[in-house]
Structure formats: C-alpha cells, structure tokens
Design a protein around this motif. Sequence first.
Motif, PDB file in Angstrom:
ATOM      1  N   ALA A  33       0.830  -1.207   0.000  1.00  0.00           N
ATOM      2  CA  ALA A  33       0.000   0.000   0.000  1.00  0.00           C
ATOM      3  C   ALA A  33       0.862   1.253   0.000  1.00  0.00           C
ATOM      4  N   THR A  34       1.992   1.201   0.718  1.00  0.00           N
ATOM      5  CA  THR A  34       2.912   2.340   0.724  1.00  0.00           C
ATOM      6  C   THR A  34       3.489   2.582  -0.669  1.00  0.00           C
ATOM      7  N   LEU A  35       3.862   1.494  -1.354  1.00  0.00           N
ATOM      8  CA  LEU A  35       4.376   1.631  -2.717  1.00  0.00           C
ATOM      9  C   LEU A  35       3.312   2.197  -3.645  1.00  0.00           C
ATOM     10  N   MET A  36       2.095   1.705  -3.498  1.00  0.00           N
ATOM     11  CA  MET A  36       1.011   2.157  -4.365  1.00  0.00           C
ATOM     12  C   MET A  36       0.758   3.645  -4.167  1.00  0.00           C
ATOM     13  N   ARG A  37       0.826   4.103  -2.930  1.00  0.00           N
ATOM     14  CA  ARG A  37       0.593   5.526  -2.679  1.00  0.00           C
ATOM     15  C   ARG A  37       1.704   6.375  -3.310  1.00  0.00           C
ATOM     16  N   ALA A  38       2.937   5.858  -3.280  1.00  0.00           N
ATOM     17  CA  ALA A  38       4.034   6.587  -3.910  1.00  0.00           C
ATOM     18  C   ALA A  38       3.813   6.690  -5.418  1.00  0.00           C
ATOM     19  N   LEU A  39       3.336   5.610  -6.029  1.00  0.00           N
ATOM     20  CA  LEU A  39       3.048   5.642  -7.462  1.00  0.00           C
ATOM     21  C   LEU A  39       1.925   6.628  -7.769  1.00  0.00           C
ATOM     22  N   ILE A  40       0.884   6.574  -6.948  1.00  0.00           N
ATOM     23  CA  ILE A  40      -0.250   7.471  -7.158  1.00  0.00           C
ATOM     24  C   ILE A  40       0.176   8.926  -6.993  1.00  0.00           C
ATOM     25  N   SER A  41       1.139   9.171  -6.094  1.00  0.00           N
ATOM     26  CA  SER A  41       1.559  10.548  -5.839  1.00  0.00           C
ATOM     27  C   SER A  41       2.129  11.219  -7.082  1.00  0.00           C
ATOM     28  N   LEU A  42       2.587  10.423  -8.047  1.00  0.00           N
ATOM     29  CA  LEU A  42       3.118  11.000  -9.284  1.00  0.00           C
ATOM     30  C   LEU A  42       2.030  11.734 -10.058  1.00  0.00           C
ATOM     31  N   ASN A  43       0.775  11.383  -9.772  1.00  0.00           N
ATOM     32  CA  ASN A  43      -0.350  12.080 -10.392  1.00  0.00           C
ATOM     33  C   ASN A  43      -0.326  13.575 -10.083  1.00  0.00           C
ATOM     34  N   ALA A  44       0.278  13.913  -8.937  1.00  0.00           N
ATOM     35  CA  ALA A  44       0.304  15.320  -8.503  1.00  0.00           C
ATOM     36  C   ALA A  44       1.702  15.908  -8.574  1.00  0.00           C
ATOM     37  N   ASP A  45       2.630  15.253  -9.304  1.00  0.00           N
ATOM     38  CA  ASP A  45       4.000  15.750  -9.390  1.00  0.00           C
ATOM     39  C   ASP A  45       4.027  17.172  -9.928  1.00  0.00           C
ATOM     40  N   THR A  46       4.747  18.038  -9.234  1.00  0.00           N
ATOM     41  CA  THR A  46       4.802  19.450  -9.629  1.00  0.00           C
ATOM     42  C   THR A  46       5.952  19.742 -10.568  1.00  0.00           C
ATOM     43  N   GLY A  47       6.785  18.715 -10.832  1.00  0.00           N
ATOM     44  CA  GLY A  47       7.959  18.942 -11.666  1.00  0.00           C
ATOM     45  C   GLY A  47       9.181  19.327 -10.866  1.00  0.00           C
ATOM     46  N   THR A 226      -3.581  14.950   1.673  1.00  0.00           N
ATOM     47  CA  THR A 226      -3.333  15.075   0.236  1.00  0.00           C
ATOM     48  C   THR A 226      -3.500  13.762  -0.514  1.00  0.00           C
ATOM     49  N   ALA A 227      -3.505  12.642   0.216  1.00  0.00           N
ATOM     50  CA  ALA A 227      -3.678  11.335  -0.428  1.00  0.00           C
ATOM     51  C   ALA A 227      -4.622  10.484   0.405  1.00  0.00           C
ATOM     52  N   PRO A 228      -5.924  10.822   0.409  1.00  0.00           N
ATOM     53  CA  PRO A 228      -6.858  10.170   1.330  1.00  0.00           C
ATOM     54  C   PRO A 228      -7.216   8.745   0.980  1.00  0.00           C
ATOM     55  N   SER A 229      -6.855   8.246  -0.201  1.00  0.00           N
ATOM     56  CA  SER A 229      -7.283   6.909  -0.591  1.00  0.00           C
ATOM     57  C   SER A 229      -6.249   6.234  -1.459  1.00  0.00           C
TER      58      SER A 229
END
Length: 404
Positions: A33-47, A226-229
């Motif tokens: 789940a921790t890995l998945m959240r890190a992958l999902i966080s790329l959705n909000a990458d600011t550059g 910032t990542a509720p799910s």
Amino acid sequence: MGIKRGRDVYVNNAHYPMYAKVKQEARTNYHSATLMRALISLNADTGNSQSVNGAGTIRYLKRNGMAIEYYIDNSDVLINKLHFDDTLRSDTAGQGTGLYGVRNVADEWSTDRAPKNKMSLGHKWNGAHYAAVSGKFSSNDSAGKMLIKHIEKAYGGTEILPKDIAKVDNHYSLYWISRGEHGALPSVDGLTSLIQQAADARESVNWLIHGEGAKTFQRALEVLQTAPSLSRFAAKDEEIVRGLRMKMAGQKIFLSNPVGANPDKIENLCGAVGLTYVDKNINTRNFKTAGAWRNSWFEVTAIGAMAVSTGIGPTALKKSGIGALQKQVEPLMDAVGTFVANTDLGPALKVGGAAFVAFTVGKTQFTKWRDNIRAIRATASSTFGRGNEYWYESDEDLLEQLSA
C-alpha cells in the motif's frame, strides 16, 4: 462529471506486471500500500522532483527500499522502471518498526514474535477492531503489555466493557515504532497505509496513539490530507472526496500521553481527513509534553520555596531531590521549552543530571512533605524515566505502578 485534476500516469509494458502485483496486494499488505501511494503521488508531481536534465526528462522518486524512474511529458507521467527490494518488508527479527499482534494468552498479553502485513480487521471487540501506535518502550513486548491498560482506560466503559477486553484469545494490533524512528518517514508511511487500508475496507478501528507515536501519527494525517485513498486517481471532484472522508469516519482516535506533537493540531487534522477524534489523556508531569511542563515546573518551584520558608535546610533538600531538581533545571527552562518541540532533552540531561536524585527518595522520608515529594518524583520519572509509559490517576498511583 468532475473536472479532471492531476496528471495521467502510464507504466512501461516491461514493468507493468510488477505494478499490477503491487496494486493487487495494496489492500492486503500495508507495505505494498505504501508503494502504491508513492506511485499514485506521481499524479500530482509538480515537476520539482529530482531530475537529470530538467523538465520532460528522467526523474526519480526514491524512498525506503524503492526507486521509481519516470518521465513527465506533455503533462503526463510515464513510469519507466520500478525498483523494489527486501527492505520494504517487516524486520523478521521482531523488533523493527512494523505491525504486530498482541494476544491475551492465559490472562497475559503477549506480542507476537513475527510481524504482520495487515491488521486482522475482522477481529473486533463490540463492533470495532482495536489498534495502538507505540511511544517509547524497551521492546514491543513491553509495549504490548503496557498499552492494553491505555486502551482499557480510553475506551473501556464507553465503547466496550473491560470484562470483554480481557477475554481469552482476544488480540489487538500494535504498530510498533523502534527508538529513533518516531516521526521518521518509514514509520509515517506504514501507519498511513494501515489507516488507508481500514478506510478503503470501510472497517471500524479504535486507535490508541501513545507517547512519541503521536509524532508519527500527526505526520500521517498530513499525508492523508493530500492522499486520502489508495484509489486517489478517482478523486476528481468534491463529491468523491467527501465519500473518502466518510469511509475514514469509522476510525476513532484517542491520544494517550502524547509527546512531540500538538494535540489540538491533531484534532483539527482528524476533522479535515474524516477520522473521528475522541479525546486525549495528558501526562501533566512530563516536561516533554507541550504546555504541561510549565504547570509541573511552577509546582516544583513552589515546593522548593515552601521548603526553604519552613526551615528545611539545603542538605535536606538535596537528599529529597527537591533542591536538586529545582536548582539544576531552573536555568534550563527556557531551553527546555525549545527542546520540548523536538522531544530532544539531551543537552538538558547533561547539565541537569542531578534531577535523578528524585528517584532515590524513600517513602517514609520527610513525612510532612510526602505529597510534594511524590510530585517531584512523578515529574522526574515522567520526564527522564519510564513514567510516560503508564496511564495513572495520581502521583501516588504512578509511583506504585513503577515500584510494582
């Protein structure tokens, strides 16, 4: 339909099987789940993440045991490579930060030797699973034995009857945090994932957050804002976000002897995330507890002044520990106020080591000052010793538990 927010994320075909495995395990293994959240966080990458040649070229996201190589191009993200290693799994030796079961075996609570990958959310006491986040203890077995009393005091009589907690074969989940790792990113990642998993399963969990574990918990709440799910890609409008918060509402939070975090801020963050904040129990004798140390110190000062005014000499004060604690720590109080924020009292301990004399006071010494001496010893124990491990009702109660 909501308006699309964030970047679309794609995975290189060669690494898609690994991504699919992580996604499948995310609901049953909190490390995944921790890995998945890190992958999902790329959705909000600011550059602004680490890059090699600027925008549009190779970037890296590195965390404990994991590295993701990806590109940002035309507002989309391509995950080019995934690198995971065994450090993502719990320490099989049994004392590393991780999730453990604590079981009632023959009326004694004992912590499992082997760590777990998920909470047994189906095991409930009166409709809710119980879980604790540890502060500082000598071992996870010690934490398991001590924290059951905190759970009983926090939830017994309101959520569940004490006699039902003590049933043989009952167990609760312990998120054990090794010394030095409270508030550190690996401990934050794990706790965040456990909360997310319970929310996505729509399960009820009654949490007991103890001591320095509040540092990890507060940071986890900040992540959850910032990542509720684990299915964040779907959160494209306010209605869906409200639904995610509703899933969190089944989890209740009780703080016990919190150190290194702000209880008021935690309460506000719980409201923002959707968790149900219940209450807090503050150890008012602990100098490392925000706000509480002032009350204890004023009492120490007052006791010292009264002792001097009634004719107790310096030698007697030194033997009792009152003078030592007051004289040695008084010049440090401004500094302690700063240290409290970081729960780092190392410099204070070096200069104020004489405070430990308070532990040596006999129960029969200075009979007329017995209550005051108890206050001094309770303060010294809570700040420099094991006092914060206990839930206690009075100074006398704490000292009796410490001497048991």
